[in-house]
Design an enzyme around this catalytic site. Structure first.
Site: not given
Length: 561
Positions: A65, A134, A196, A198, A418, A424, A463, A467
């Protein structure tokens, strides 16, 4: 094998190096367990092709990414991504919901070349994943207006200021491994963040960023003369949920205060340190900043934040009501400069059949475009097109079967998905691969009930980690088990209200049939200019369930007397 201790691996990694150099030199197609964790900080995930069953058929591949502040690239940088997709990936580019680009299908032997070639194009993958800040998102609207350029600079600076200071990235991927590790990171410490983090920047009145779903955010406000007055600061948003674990939940960020432009970067860094010091390091499913805000309350959080900065955090300032501008279609942004926003299904730039999207965009960018912006809706803006070239651009798009925004439904325009299967490892159900089918069925139902092409914000994930930000959609499907989903309803178009779980374990083939009676009731009972999500919120879940139950009962065969 005992469960990997993430905190211990980070602490012993020698500045995010760990065993990565040895792993890359190994003939194995996969990484060690510690390497699998640490490579995330460097912008990559180890994955397997889940369509191939059995250990003997297992195919190890990597997602890589790129980290692009505000989703902004030069034409040359975009073309470098396109070339890398050919030589090292699976021949596609995927725009993320956080304005980055993902390569899929990269094998371990191509990892170093992929990252090195991006570095040569002045693009990094460092910090695109992992327990750090991120990619910093920013409204992508292309314009020569100083307002846009001023706000973009904050995204650039924040990305630079929150990048881990270790030299591991260049030593492993670009220059060769060094023996001596770095000193402890001044922002992150030895173990970096609990999870993470954001960050996004929005313009007051335009929530194309889904700003309230972020751990922290800045909302730009301007004075009457058009000068940047400062930012309203928010904190504590997040989408990730774990099924059947009530201690996890989606949450919208709280309004924390207002700061002047000179203090914006420092206040975000201070929020990061609150997460660093108080985030839950014992349970990764409970480790996001949103849980600190939930447990403390915004007032205690504001007091802690104020104690970490030397300038006053003022009360939030009034701002206009949010709407969402997806920036699609033709927009003029200079005397002889236009941008063209193109819708990209699930962000996947690929050549499929007669729709040669990747080839067509490559030709337009190489011939006519000065800059590229990626949007939070997984779309692409091609900027710097001269007025005299507009017809030629449209001819290229038509020749490659690329669909423009005027030829898609409102539902498709407002959809996200996603990647989910097959790459994934967290996916429970399909998302991107079945989205066209679901949208086709829903568009047909909308036409059948007399609402053809009606715009509805629809999102789908494989899931519950969120995302594609499903929990702020008007309608969302969240993977629950194989081909079954939790159906969410009632978010709003502006992204300022959470959707709520409506029905569980809905089979994929039943989604359109389940929603049809609700669309019919919306057609008949909506108020003037009322969006579907607002209608669902007004009626409430119990009433909506009764409508669906009544329609289901009416459709069942009746016993013969």
């Amino acid at each position: 094998m005992s469960k990997l201790n993430n905190e211990q691996v980070k602490a012993e990694s020698q500045g995010l190096r760990g065993p990565l150099s040895d792993d890359l030199a190994s003939s194995d197609a996969f990484l060690s367990e510690a390497g699998k964790l640490l490579i995330k900080f460097h912008g990559s995930y180890e994955q397997t092709n889940r369509d191939k069953r059995g250990a003997a058929a297992r195919e190890y591949i990597f997602m890589v990414r790129s980290k692009l502040p505000g989703g902004r690239l030069t034409a040359a940088q975009y073309l470098a991504h396109d070339e890398i997709a050919t030589h090292h990936g699976n021949g596609t580019l995927r725009i993320t919901t956080r304005q980055g680009i993902q390569f899929h299908g990269v094998v371990k032997g191509h990892l170093r070349d992929t990252i090195r070639e991006l570095n040569h194009a002045l693009v990094t993958t460092f910090g695109a994943c992992g327990d750090v800040v991120r990619n910093v998102m920013c409204c992508p609207a292309p314009t020569d207006n100083p307002k846009r350029l001023a706000v973009q600079r904050f995204a650039d600076v924040l990305c630079a200021e929150t990048l881990p200071k270790t030299k591991a990235y260049h030593q492993i991927w670009v220059d060769g491994q060094a023996i001596v590790a770095d000193e402890e990171d001044p922002l992150y410490g030895a173990t970096y963040l609990p999870r993470k983090f954001k960050v996004a920047i929005a313009f007051a009145g335009d929530n194309c960023m889904d700003i309230f779903t972020n751990d922290a955010g800045l909302i730009a406000l301007f004075d009457e003369d058009g000068a940047l007055a400062g930012f309203n600061v928010i904190a504590g948003g997040g989408m990730g949920v774990t099924h059947n674990k009530e201690s996890t939940f989606a949450r919208l960020a709280d309004m924390v205060g207002f700061v002047t432009p000179g203090h914006a970067v420092e206040v975000i860094k201070a929020i990061v340190t609150v997460h660093r010091d108080f985030g839950d390091r014992t349970d990764r499913k409970h480790a996001r900043l949103k849980y600190v805000l939930h447990e403390w309350g915004v007032e205690k959080f504001r007091q802690e934040l104020q104690s970490r900065v030397t300038f006053p955090i003022e009360p939030p300032r009034e701002m206009p009501t949010f709407v969402v501008d997806d920036h699609l279609g033709w927009n003029q942004h200079g005397p002889d400069a236009w941008s063209l926003g193109l819708p990209i299904d699930s962000g996947r730039i690929a050549d499929v059949g007669d729709q040669r999207v990747r080839t067509g965009i490559r030709e337009v960018v190489s011939r006519f475009v000065g800059e590229v912006q990626l949007t939070a809706q997984q779309n692409i803006l091609l900027s710097g097109i001269r007025s005299a070239d507009r017809e030629a651009v449209e001819a290229v798009l038509d020749a490659h079967g690329i669909v423009t925004v005027g030829r898609i439904s409102g539902l498709r325009r407002n959809s996200l998905a996603c990647p989910a299967m097959p790459t994934c490892g967290l996916a429970i159900s399909e998302a991107e691969r079945v989205l066209p089918r679901v949208l086709g069925e829903l568009d047909q139902v909308l036409e059948d009930v007399g609402l053809p092409g009606h715009p509805i914000v629809f999102r789908m994930t494989g899931c519950p980690n969120g995302c594609a930000r499903p929990y702020v959609a008007e309608v969302a499907l969240v993977g629950r088990s194989l081909d079954k989903y939790m159906l969410y309803l009632g978010g709003d178009v502006a992204g300022t209200r959470l959707a709520r779980p409506f029905l569980d374990l809905v089979p994929l083939g039943s989604v359109a049939r389940t929603l049809k009676p609700l669309f019919e009731r919306y057609r008949d009972q909506r108020r003037e200019a009322e969006d579907f999500g607002d209608f669902c919120d007004r009626l409430g879940l119990d009433t909506l369930k009764a409508i669906v139950a009544e329609a289901t009962a009416a459709s069942q065969p009746q016993p013969v007397a």
